[in-house]
Design a protein around this motif. Structure first.
Motif, PDB file in Angstrom:
ATOM      1  N   SER A  27     -57.845  -1.130  28.242  1.00 16.19           N
ATOM      2  CA  SER A  27     -56.902  -0.994  29.354  1.00 16.19           C
ATOM      3  C   SER A  27     -55.537  -1.551  28.999  1.00 16.19           C
ATOM      4  CB  SER A  27     -57.441  -1.745  30.569  1.00 16.19           C
ATOM      5  OG  SER A  27     -57.363  -3.131  30.325  1.00 16.19           O
ATOM      6  N   GLY A  28     -54.520  -1.143  29.786  1.00 22.23           N
ATOM      7  CA  GLY A  28     -53.143  -1.592  29.569  1.00 22.23           C
ATOM      8  C   GLY A  28     -52.739  -2.713  30.511  1.00 22.23           C
ATOM      9  N   ASN A  29     -53.692  -3.567  30.857  1.00 21.10           N
ATOM     10  CA  ASN A  29     -53.416  -4.677  31.774  1.00 21.10           C
ATOM     11  C   ASN A  29     -52.938  -5.904  31.019  1.00 21.10           C
ATOM     12  OD1 ASN A  29     -54.274  -3.419  34.104  1.00 21.10           O
ATOM     13  ND2 ASN A  29     -56.411  -4.049  33.814  1.00 21.10           N
ATOM     14  N   PRO A  30     -51.722  -6.367  31.280  1.00 22.11           N
ATOM     15  CA  PRO A  30     -51.265  -7.611  30.657  1.00 22.11           C
ATOM     16  C   PRO A  30     -52.256  -8.742  30.905  1.00 22.11           C
ATOM     17  CG  PRO A  30     -49.434  -6.533  31.755  1.00 22.11           C
ATOM     18  CD  PRO A  30     -50.672  -5.753  32.103  1.00 22.11           C
ATOM     19  N   ASP A  31     -52.430  -9.598  29.917  1.00 26.08           N
ATOM     20  CA  ASP A  31     -53.390 -10.701  30.047  1.00 26.08           C
ATOM     21  C   ASP A  31     -52.677 -12.041  30.187  1.00 26.08           C
ATOM     22  OD1 ASP A  31     -52.741 -10.090  27.136  1.00 26.08           O
ATOM     23  OD2 ASP A  31     -53.698 -12.042  26.932  1.00 26.08           O
ATOM     24  N   TRP A  32     -51.345 -11.997  30.267  1.00 24.57           N
ATOM     25  CA  TRP A  32     -50.602 -13.265  30.320  1.00 24.57           C
ATOM     26  C   TRP A  32     -50.178 -13.576  31.762  1.00 24.57           C
ATOM     27  CZ3 TRP A  32     -49.277  -8.917  27.557  1.00 24.57           C
ATOM     28  CH2 TRP A  32     -48.246  -8.140  28.064  1.00 24.57           C
ATOM     29  N   GLU A  33     -49.627 -14.763  31.904  1.00 19.76           N
ATOM     30  CA  GLU A  33     -49.253 -15.277  33.218  1.00 19.76           C
ATOM     31  C   GLU A  33     -48.082 -14.494  33.832  1.00 19.76           C
ATOM     32  OE1 GLU A  33     -49.499 -17.826  35.661  1.00 19.76           O
ATOM     33  OE2 GLU A  33     -51.581 -17.878  34.986  1.00 19.76           O
ATOM     34  N   LEU A 221     -43.664  -8.007  34.397  1.00 21.18           N
ATOM     35  CA  LEU A 221     -44.032  -9.199  35.162  1.00 21.18           C
ATOM     36  C   LEU A 221     -45.551  -9.409  35.194  1.00 21.18           C
ATOM     37  CD1 LEU A 221     -41.584  -8.923  38.226  1.00 21.18           C
ATOM     38  CD2 LEU A 221     -41.268 -10.237  36.116  1.00 21.18           C
ATOM     39  N   ALA A 222     -46.283  -8.605  34.431  1.00 27.18           N
ATOM     40  CA  ALA A 222     -47.749  -8.776  34.306  1.00 27.18           C
ATOM     41  C   ALA A 222     -48.455  -8.613  35.652  1.00 27.18           C
ATOM     42  CB  ALA A 222     -48.091 -10.127  33.668  1.00 27.18           C
ATOM     43  N   GLU A 274     -40.489 -14.701  25.482  1.00 26.20           N
ATOM     44  CA  GLU A 274     -41.721 -15.303  24.946  1.00 26.20           C
ATOM     45  C   GLU A 274     -42.874 -14.303  24.936  1.00 26.20           C
ATOM     46  OE1 GLU A 274     -42.221 -18.847  27.277  1.00 26.20           O
ATOM     47  OE2 GLU A 274     -40.404 -19.726  26.380  1.00 26.20           O
ATOM     48  N   ASN A 275     -42.977 -13.524  25.994  1.00 27.76           N
ATOM     49  CA  ASN A 275     -44.058 -12.523  26.012  1.00 27.76           C
ATOM     50  C   ASN A 275     -43.831 -11.451  24.948  1.00 27.76           C
ATOM     51  OD1 ASN A 275     -45.508 -13.741  28.077  1.00 27.76           O
ATOM     52  ND2 ASN A 275     -44.257 -12.753  29.650  1.00 27.76           N
ATOM     53  N   ARG A 276     -42.566 -11.093  24.781  1.00 30.13           N
ATOM     54  CA  ARG A 276     -42.262 -10.100  23.745  1.00 30.13           C
ATOM     55  C   ARG A 276     -42.622 -10.652  22.361  1.00 30.13           C
ATOM     56  NH1 ARG A 276     -37.652  -8.356  25.589  1.00 30.13           N
ATOM     57  NH2 ARG A 276     -36.501 -10.132  24.750  1.00 30.13           N
ATOM     58  N   ALA A 277     -42.260 -11.910  22.131  1.00 25.63           N
ATOM     59  CA  ALA A 277     -42.554 -12.532  20.830  1.00 25.63           C
ATOM     60  C   ALA A 277     -44.069 -12.630  20.611  1.00 25.63           C
ATOM     61  CB  ALA A 277     -41.909 -13.923  20.753  1.00 25.63           C
TER      62      ALA A 277
ATOM     63  N   ASP B  47     -52.628 -17.736  44.008  1.00 21.84           N
ATOM     64  CA  ASP B  47     -53.056 -18.775  43.088  1.00 21.84           C
ATOM     65  C   ASP B  47     -54.120 -18.270  42.111  1.00 21.84           C
ATOM     66  OD1 ASP B  47     -52.856 -21.433  42.263  1.00 21.84           O
ATOM     67  OD2 ASP B  47     -54.694 -21.962  43.341  1.00 21.84           O
ATOM     68  N   GLY B  48     -54.362 -16.966  42.114  1.00 19.28           N
ATOM     69  CA  GLY B  48     -55.461 -16.425  41.301  1.00 19.28           C
ATOM     70  C   GLY B  48     -55.148 -16.333  39.820  1.00 19.28           C
ATOM     71  N   ASP B  49     -56.165 -15.962  39.064  1.00 21.27           N
ATOM     72  CA  ASP B  49     -55.991 -15.726  37.630  1.00 21.27           C
ATOM     73  C   ASP B  49     -55.127 -14.489  37.406  1.00 21.27           C
ATOM     74  OD1 ASP B  49     -57.680 -17.795  37.032  1.00 21.27           O
ATOM     75  OD2 ASP B  49     -59.474 -16.506  36.993  1.00 21.27           O
TER      76      ASP B  49
END
Lengths: 368, 368
Positions: A27-33, A221-222, A274-277, B47-49
């Protein structure tokens, strides 16, 4: 061809049912904050007056449209906030196909499958222009394919699935082809924040009343689940887009719009950098492993997908399942994106385990 | 006819620019508190993951679909979560008009203007069946209007703008007409929580593969801006609806879906009962004032709109503007809802100042 989700689901279901540990590169779901200000925006919104829980303007919250207009250097009136880039693309394709300017839709091969699915749904005829193995689109090939029947040319740069970033000359030529044949160029730029070589050119750089730019905050923006995107539309199409948006969705979800606005206002440039890096470093690790595995691939110039093919191991669904079972890595079969990539796999680098996946692939193919 | 929003905007703009204090009875935005659990749900979600910020299933969050299915006593697979009732109606009308079963859309006169707007947008031909002065729809008149060209019959009960609630016999007849002519009955039940005489019957009560029920939480939870609605679809249409939803919107906004799910699980029945009682008392006060003003009207059986006409003072835009300037009350011109109600005004009782507005109208017309 069919749209992506069922294929996607088939792979995900298979991976979920697998006995061993599987790394999801499907999937193409960002995993970062997401940005902190986005979370804060939602919390603040939750405490608002009942009035703030009611219909925003159909075209989107004024402050969000103003923020987008300022960032993209366009007139606010040209900005329509949509339910993600998905709706923006839907509106653009529906408008292109209902204005009696042909029913042919020029798409690339490989293609992001939703464009193909929408073409079918909306009664258009897809005409595919193959890109080269590096994902480069030859604008002359688009010109050769175009005719008075061409209603739409739909492109995506940075590209899903190839990772190509189209140079400014290509974008200019595509706009020119659209103008020549009274077609709409729809330029989906949802991966614009993931441009690793500073080569990205928005179609906004080319002034034209035949280009529509679509985008969303899903990746940058994830927040793929928030559904906040936008279209930037030439003046003569603004009313038509607004009407269609109103009669399709009335308006987009307000809590999500508010949170995105807060995030845009308050998130420092470092967040994006930072996310790009991080993604660029995932690309390096992953492509190093592909080298070790003897794979052929193109280093992505943007986005977060890598297409690869392995000698003697073509990208069929059967081999996707073998990779899940035997290597513990789930990718997408290339055929999901078009005939020209039937030998390939697509791997999405949106997992913190991208490096581990790379090692697994390298080991799997060096053992073979 | 045109869709509602531009008319609505014209009236709102005029009211905003007026010199005096004006009570807004134009829009259908609830003015009361959303449930506390809805606010809490948003805060909890914030506040979720990161994973919870990504695409939910295209057809909607599983727990929300289960909650809806349990409440409506239908199979979960028949429930599709949409971007408000607006998208649900859009999908239903688009499906009805693309299945080669005619291009005629039977609508009531007066009509909720979005149905008429969508008919135009989607290339259908509207055929209006007038209701009587009390808002009652004669199913025999619908049967007379129907033919093999009929693709859709679109109704709304409790009704905007008339306040009528269609009895079960009417709903049964409408389903039968749809079955006879292989049409889809689209039953928009978004005001179902505002039924003052316990006369409301959902079209779900009539088992048929030719009826689609649409609804939303916009009114019942006082969140028109959240855009969480749903369609309940017969089995043979489920895949078609899902595909169209996916290719239109990908999915609906997740924070809003999550908050609605929390609200449904935790909001006691009192919340709904109290709001219904409040609106019923507004209806009484307002219709008493209409009596004092010598107006003709029908007491709404459901919903939160009252249509009224005043002797010698027809519901033109000019008179809407006079009421704003001279009485300090902003309503909608009846013509916005169709020819048959050109003499009437529509007043939305979703303002805490409904009683004050009623007094103003009573005074204004007794002075005349």
């Amino acid at each position: 061809m069919d749209y992506e989700r069922p294929q996607f689901f088939r792979v995900m279901q298979y991976a979920d049912a697998a006995a061993g540990d599987v790394i999801d590169m499907v999937s193409g779901n960002p995993d970062w904050e997401p940005p902190g200000a986005l979370r804060e925006g939602l919390v603040e919104y939750a405490d608002g007056d009942p009035e703030q829980f009611q219909y925003p303007a159909s075209e989107g919250l004024l402050e969000l449209r103003e923020e987008i207009a300022a960032r993209r250097n366009v007139d606010r009136e040209q900005v329509l906030v949509t339910n993600g880039a998905g709706e923006a693309n839907h509106l653009a394709m529906a408008e292109g196909l209902t204005r009696d300017a042909g029913d042919e839709v020029i798409l690339t091969d490989p293609v992001y499958p939703y464009y193909a699915g929408r073409t079918n749904l909306l009664g258009g005829r897809a005409r595919y222009v193959a890109v080269d193995d590096d994902g480069r689109l030859d604008p002359d090939a688009v010109r050769d394919a175009a005719s008075d029947d061409t209603a739409l040319i739909v492109v995506n740069s940075p590209n899903n699935p190839t990772g190509a970033v189209y140079p400014e000359a290509t974008i200019r030529e595509l706009v020119d082809v659209a103008e020549t044949y009274d077609a709409l160029l729809v330029s989906d730029e949802v991966y614009d924040h993931f441009d690793y070589g500073d080569a990205f050119t928005s179609a906004l750089a080319v002034d034209s009343d035949r280009r529509v730019v679509t985008n969303a905050f899903s990746k940058s923006l994830a927040i793929t689940g928030f559904r906040v995107g936008y279209a930037i539309v030439p003046d003569w199409l603004v009313d038509r887009f607004r009407t269609r948006h109103m009669l399709t969705n009335v308006t987009s979800s307000r809590p999500a719009q508010y949170a995105v606005w807060r995030a845009l206002r308050e998130t420092p440039p470092d967040y994006f950098a930072e996310n790009r890096a991080m993604l660029r470093s995932r690309v390096e690790v992953f492509t190093d492993a592909l080298d070790a595995a003897g794979a052929e691939y193109t280093t992505p110039e943007g986005g977060f997908y890598v297409m690869a093919r392995f000698p003697g191991f073509s990208g069929t669904m059967e081999n996707v399942e073998r990779l899940i079972d035997e290597a513990g890595v789930a990718g997408m079969p290339g055929a999901a994106f078009g005939e020209s990539r039937a030998d390939w796999f697509r791997f999405a680098l949106v997992t913190p385990r991208a490096e581990e996946a790379a090692q697994r692939l390298a080991e799997y193919f060096s053992d073979e």
